[in-house]
Design a protein around this motif. Structure first.
Motif, PDB file in Angstrom:
ATOM      1  N   ARG A 300      22.336  51.688  83.893  1.00  0.00           N
ATOM      2  CA  ARG A 300      21.299  50.662  84.542  1.00  0.00           C
ATOM      3  C   ARG A 300      19.818  51.080  84.231  1.00  0.00           C
ATOM      4  O   ARG A 300      19.180  50.013  84.428  1.00  0.00           O
ATOM      5  N   LEU A 301      19.530  52.510  84.337  1.00  0.00           N
ATOM      6  CA  LEU A 301      18.251  52.571  84.320  1.00  0.00           C
ATOM      7  C   LEU A 301      17.628  53.000  82.892  1.00  0.00           C
ATOM      8  O   LEU A 301      16.541  52.810  82.484  1.00  0.00           O
ATOM      9  N   ILE A 302      18.678  53.204  81.964  1.00  0.00           N
ATOM     10  CA  ILE A 302      18.071  53.694  80.598  1.00  0.00           C
ATOM     11  C   ILE A 302      17.678  52.435  79.727  1.00  0.00           C
ATOM     12  O   ILE A 302      16.662  52.905  78.774  1.00  0.00           O
ATOM     13  N   PRO A 303      18.205  51.543  79.613  1.00  0.00           N
ATOM     14  CA  PRO A 303      17.705  50.453  78.442  1.00  0.00           C
ATOM     15  C   PRO A 303      16.387  50.271  78.780  1.00  0.00           C
ATOM     16  O   PRO A 303      15.591  50.292  77.498  1.00  0.00           O
ATOM     17  N   SER A 304      15.690  49.726  79.671  1.00  0.00           N
ATOM     18  CA  SER A 304      14.347  49.413  79.635  1.00  0.00           C
ATOM     19  C   SER A 304      13.583  50.489  79.569  1.00  0.00           C
ATOM     20  O   SER A 304      12.353  50.553  78.857  1.00  0.00           O
ATOM     21  N   PHE A 305      13.984  51.906  80.261  1.00  0.00           N
ATOM     22  CA  PHE A 305      13.196  52.963  79.924  1.00  0.00           C
ATOM     23  C   PHE A 305      13.249  53.523  78.637  1.00  0.00           C
ATOM     24  O   PHE A 305      12.149  53.986  78.366  1.00  0.00           O
ATOM     25  N   ALA A 306      14.133  53.435  77.755  1.00  0.00           N
ATOM     26  CA  ALA A 306      14.538  53.957  76.561  1.00  0.00           C
ATOM     27  C   ALA A 306      13.493  52.987  75.693  1.00  0.00           C
ATOM     28  O   ALA A 306      12.960  53.454  74.665  1.00  0.00           O
ATOM     29  N   ILE A 307      13.390  51.692  75.918  1.00  0.00           N
ATOM     30  CA  ILE A 307      12.660  50.774  75.136  1.00  0.00           C
ATOM     31  C   ILE A 307      11.226  51.217  75.285  1.00  0.00           C
ATOM     32  O   ILE A 307      10.055  51.278  74.228  1.00  0.00           O
ATOM     33  N   CYS A 308      10.837  51.607  76.524  1.00  0.00           N
ATOM     34  CA  CYS A 308       9.411  51.862  77.063  1.00  0.00           C
ATOM     35  C   CYS A 308       9.054  53.396  76.262  1.00  0.00           C
ATOM     36  O   CYS A 308       7.934  53.364  75.572  1.00  0.00           O
ATOM     37  N   LEU A 309       9.956  54.267  76.290  1.00  0.00           N
ATOM     38  CA  LEU A 309       9.870  55.583  75.528  1.00  0.00           C
ATOM     39  C   LEU A 309       9.631  55.487  74.242  1.00  0.00           C
ATOM     40  O   LEU A 309       8.948  56.284  73.601  1.00  0.00           O
ATOM     41  N   ALA A 310      10.492  54.677  73.680  1.00  0.00           N
ATOM     42  CA  ALA A 310      10.407  54.378  72.056  1.00  0.00           C
ATOM     43  C   ALA A 310       9.207  53.669  71.578  1.00  0.00           C
ATOM     44  O   ALA A 310       8.618  54.147  70.620  1.00  0.00           O
ATOM     45  N   LEU A 311       8.726  52.840  72.448  1.00  0.00           N
ATOM     46  CA  LEU A 311       7.537  52.124  71.947  1.00  0.00           C
ATOM     47  C   LEU A 311       6.374  53.272  72.177  1.00  0.00           C
ATOM     48  O   LEU A 311       5.462  53.296  71.275  1.00  0.00           O
ATOM     49  N   GLU A 312       6.371  54.115  73.063  1.00  0.00           N
ATOM     50  CA  GLU A 312       5.393  55.194  73.283  1.00  0.00           C
ATOM     51  C   GLU A 312       5.452  56.231  72.094  1.00  0.00           C
ATOM     52  O   GLU A 312       4.271  56.439  71.694  1.00  0.00           O
ATOM     53  N   MET A 341      13.688  64.137  74.785  1.00  0.00           N
ATOM     54  CA  MET A 341      14.570  64.333  75.404  1.00  0.00           C
ATOM     55  C   MET A 341      14.494  64.507  76.684  1.00  0.00           C
ATOM     56  O   MET A 341      15.354  64.430  77.659  1.00  0.00           O
ATOM     57  N   TRP A 342      13.444  65.160  77.187  1.00  0.00           N
ATOM     58  CA  TRP A 342      13.426  65.543  78.624  1.00  0.00           C
ATOM     59  C   TRP A 342      13.351  64.322  79.398  1.00  0.00           C
ATOM     60  O   TRP A 342      13.510  64.123  80.439  1.00  0.00           O
ATOM     61  N   ASN A 343      12.494  63.149  78.828  1.00  0.00           N
ATOM     62  CA  ASN A 343      12.358  61.938  79.496  1.00  0.00           C
ATOM     63  C   ASN A 343      13.800  61.155  79.399  1.00  0.00           C
ATOM     64  O   ASN A 343      14.017  60.626  80.488  1.00  0.00           O
ATOM     65  N   PHE A 344      14.355  61.234  78.253  1.00  0.00           N
ATOM     66  CA  PHE A 344      15.837  60.400  78.085  1.00  0.00           C
ATOM     67  C   PHE A 344      16.836  60.749  79.039  1.00  0.00           C
ATOM     68  O   PHE A 344      17.392  59.688  79.478  1.00  0.00           O
ATOM     69  N   PHE A 345      16.737  62.071  79.316  1.00  0.00           N
ATOM     70  CA  PHE A 345      17.898  62.425  80.040  1.00  0.00           C
ATOM     71  C   PHE A 345      17.371  63.042  81.544  1.00  0.00           C
ATOM     72  O   PHE A 345      17.949  63.607  82.162  1.00  0.00           O
ATOM     73  N   PHE A 346      16.086  62.266  81.954  1.00  0.00           N
ATOM     74  CA  PHE A 346      15.665  62.500  83.265  1.00  0.00           C
ATOM     75  C   PHE A 346      15.521  63.922  83.665  1.00  0.00           C
ATOM     76  O   PHE A 346      15.811  64.026  84.734  1.00  0.00           O
ATOM     77  N   LEU A 347      14.780  64.654  83.014  1.00  0.00           N
ATOM     78  CA  LEU A 347      14.431  65.989  83.208  1.00  0.00           C
ATOM     79  C   LEU A 347      12.907  66.213  83.213  1.00  0.00           C
ATOM     80  O   LEU A 347      12.424  67.467  83.237  1.00  0.00           O
ATOM     81  N   ALA A 348      12.036  65.210  83.017  1.00  0.00           N
ATOM     82  CA  ALA A 348      10.710  65.189  82.784  1.00  0.00           C
ATOM     83  C   ALA A 348       9.998  66.070  83.916  1.00  0.00           C
ATOM     84  O   ALA A 348       8.830  66.341  83.722  1.00  0.00           O
ATOM     85  N   ASN A 349      10.396  66.087  85.229  1.00  0.00           N
ATOM     86  CA  ASN A 349       9.647  66.613  86.311  1.00  0.00           C
ATOM     87  C   ASN A 349       9.726  68.026  86.116  1.00  0.00           C
ATOM     88  O   ASN A 349       9.162  68.714  86.939  1.00  0.00           O
ATOM     89  N   TYR A 350      10.364  68.700  85.302  1.00  0.00           N
ATOM     90  CA  TYR A 350      10.242  70.208  85.156  1.00  0.00           C
ATOM     91  C   TYR A 350       9.765  70.455  83.645  1.00  0.00           C
ATOM     92  O   TYR A 350      10.008  71.554  82.984  1.00  0.00           O
TER      93      TYR A 350
END
Length: 625
Positions: A300-312, A341-350
């Protein structure tokens, strides 16, 4: 001039090496922090060359101005580093050099040009901090493989939405089938209808939680508005006015607003434990249920998140061409390609030091705590061990906050320093080690988990809050008290040495749990109708669409702000009118959030529901997002 010099020396002496304040006359003794030539006018020349650069001031000999800069910049809690200058220069005009001459030895040519002015007026020199970024009249845009792939995916999503909408309007008349439901999930008409409605708001007893829509919406408006100020103050023409702002007590509501994110963790914890308790009324949860729920949430979280990450990571670098592009745009693009990959798998806070979507640390922390809460409440059957695990997580969060505060000598939870704004808090110890790690935010989530169980049990026992209405005055005081807490953080911005370390340690250990407990108390109050004023505001149906687009607005806000910064052609002026500009950016950001929800988040969330929920599944248990 001699009088100013004597006053300056006296001021420095009284400040013991740190200058806390300068008047406007003394401030002008330093070189301007930021300066950019007219970008559009420069590039009208066919042989024009426009370069942006960051400079570091140096002095080969003792220099009064350099001492002033050093001592004033030492108070970095409220002051910019005035030894680091940002310049946008029309080289062919300002430096009176031709394009071919400059490009042969770019760095030396630019340093020579800048030093000529600095030496003449301040007897100072400067060296390039980073490689300059130069533009010419002919801009060559080259699309690489990933640019084309991401662009194609975006176009495909738009086409599917258009086709589904037209099909829904002109063709579709048959009874629903699963395959047809998947296609029609992309119908903008149906997405628009889902955006304005929420089924759980009319189902008992879950409808009593509908006030959370109001909290989520109001907090997201605060978030986006506060963040919308950032692109307007990153590079400004009057930094002294911005530095004076720290003495304005009302501004500390925004400066210390980072504490409000704890309310999101509390609500997330409440929804998780409450829905699990309702689900386990009828069914026993197993590892399969846990993994399915985790995967469903990620989907549920990844589609819009992945598109935003891909655009950036790809196309966004082609949408910036202003003199401030180097300051932010190129770094974001490079880091998103390097650390995706840190963002895609929700590890960016580390992941410290990345400019790629730094605001998404909250999503990573929430995902980690969702996993923790789901496992504890779904699989740990023994009440003693469940309580022991929750208590341990709570204590780890409190103790680790104190340890980090002591080790790094931190002042407050999220110190909004001028230099940190320039770096979007990258490599800031407050942000990296205290504010965004999952473990330091665990107490708020644990409080939310416990509150969810409490609400469930009180509802089951037909709890009547009428006999407690004499305490309504205390309930009404919760909101003003939260703002008082935010404003009181001004004590950490006072001139002079910080508060004793033991006070700061205990402050950080208790601040977030206290705020989270107040949020939990407020939620319990409106769930059981202790009063009608706050409740009527929070339960207003107008918050539904704002709550729905809160996620997409949150993940796209830095993309919108990046476009604004990267295409700014002049220096902004910091004044009270900047709040009006921030309001405009907030409206645009929410508009983008609505578009992303209609085209991506809404359709894909509905598809996940169609594909992963069985007819016997309690649909409210899926509302864990």
């Amino acid at each position: 001039m001699e009088i100013c010099f004597v006053l300056l020396i006296l001021f420095i002496h009284q400040s013991y090496g740190i200058i806390y304040r300068l008047d406007d006359t003394e401030y002008k003794l330093m070189p301007p922090l930021n300066y950019i030539d007219d970008y559009d006018s420069c590039l009208q020349d066919s042989d024009a060359l426009y370069c942006t650069m960051q400079l570091k001031l140096v002095s080969d000999t003792p220099n009064v101005v350099m001492d002033l800069i050093t001592n004033y910049s030492a108070w970095d809690l409220k002051h910019f580093d005035h030894s680091k200058l940002y310049r946008g220069v029309c080289v062919t005009r300002t430096c009176n050099m031709n394009k071919q001459e400059v490009t042969m030895n770019l760095n030396n040519s630019l340093e020579t040009c800048m030093n000529e002015h600095l030496w003449k007026q301040y007897k100072l020199k400067a060296k390039l901090l980073t490689s300059p970024y130069c533009y010419s009249a002919e801009r060559d845009i080259k699309l690489d493989f990933w640019d084309i792939i991401v662009g194609s995916i975006c176009i495909l999503i738009i086409i599917v939405n258009i086709v589904a909408t037209l099909y829904d309007i002109y063709v579709y008349k048959k009874p629903n089938t699963k395959g047809m439901d998947i296609l029609l999930s992309f119908s903008i008409i149906r997405s628009w209808s889902r955006l304005q409605h929420a089924d759980y708001r009319i189902k008992q007893p879950v409808e009593r939680l509908k006030g959370m829509d109001g909290i989520r919406a109001i907090i997201m408006i605060h978030f986006v508005f506060g963040h919308s100020i950032l692109p307007l103050v990153i590079v400004i023409a009057n930094p002294h006015d911005f530095e004076k702002m720290y003495s304005n007590i009302s501004c500390h509501i925004l400066l210390n607003g980072s504490l409000i994110v704890q309310a999101y963790f509390v609500m997330s914890g409440i929804l998780l434990s409450y829905n699990i308790k309702r689900t386990t009324e009828r069914n026993t949860m197993t590892w399969k249920n846990v993994t399915n729920n985790l995967f469903k949430r990620w989907l549920r979280l990844i589609p819009s998140f992945a598109i935003c990450l891909a655009l950036e990571s790809t196309l966004m670098r082609h949408f910036g061409a202003g003199p401030l592009w180097q300051l932010l745009g190129t770094r974001v693009n490079e880091d998103c390609r390097r650390y995706w990959m840190w963002n895609f798998f929700f590890l960016a806070n580390y992941n410290s030091g990345s400019y790629c979507m730094p605001h998404t640390w909250h999503l990573a922390a929430d995902m980690h705590m969702f996993c923790f809460g789901l496992i504890v409440f779904a699989l740990v059957r023994n009440k003693f061990w469940k309580r022991a695990i929750l208590a341990s997580a709570f204590l780890i969060g409190i103790i680790s906050s104190g340890i980090v505060t002591y080790i790094y000598d931190l002042r407050t939870l999220m110190t909004v320093k001028p230099n940190s704004l320039l770096q979007t808090f990258t490599k800031d110890p407050n942000f990296d080690y205290l504010y965004k790690p999952t473990h330091t935010n665990a107490p708020a989530y644990v409080i939310g988990l416990i509150t969810g169980v409490l609400i469930y049990r009180l509802q089951k026992s037909q709890f009547d809050i009428q006999k407690y209405k004499k305490f309504r005055i205390l309930y009404w005081m919760l909101l003003p008290t939260t703002y008082v807490i935010l404003v009181l953080n001004i004590i950490h911005y006072q001139d002079g040495p910080p508060l004793p370390s033991y006070i700061r340690v205990f402050h950080q250990m208790l601040l977030r749990p206290l705020f989270a407990a107040m949020c939990a108390a407020a939620i319990v109050g409106f769930v059981f109708k202790i009063e009608n004023f706050y409740r009527a505001i929070l339960e207003w149906d107008g918050w539904i669409w704002v709550a729905h687009v809160a996620y997409t607005t949150y993940i796209t806000q830095f993309t919108v702000m990046g476009l604004i910064v990267n295409n700014t052609k002049t220096l902004n002026v910091f004044s009270k009118y900047i709040l009006v500009q921030a309001g405009g950016i907030t409206i645009v950001t929410f508009a983008v959030g609505v578009i992303v929800w209609l085209l991506i988040d809404g359709p894909f969330s509905n598809i996940v529901k169609i594909c992963m929920e069985t007819p016997t599944t309690n649909k409210q248990s899926a509302k864990l997002k």
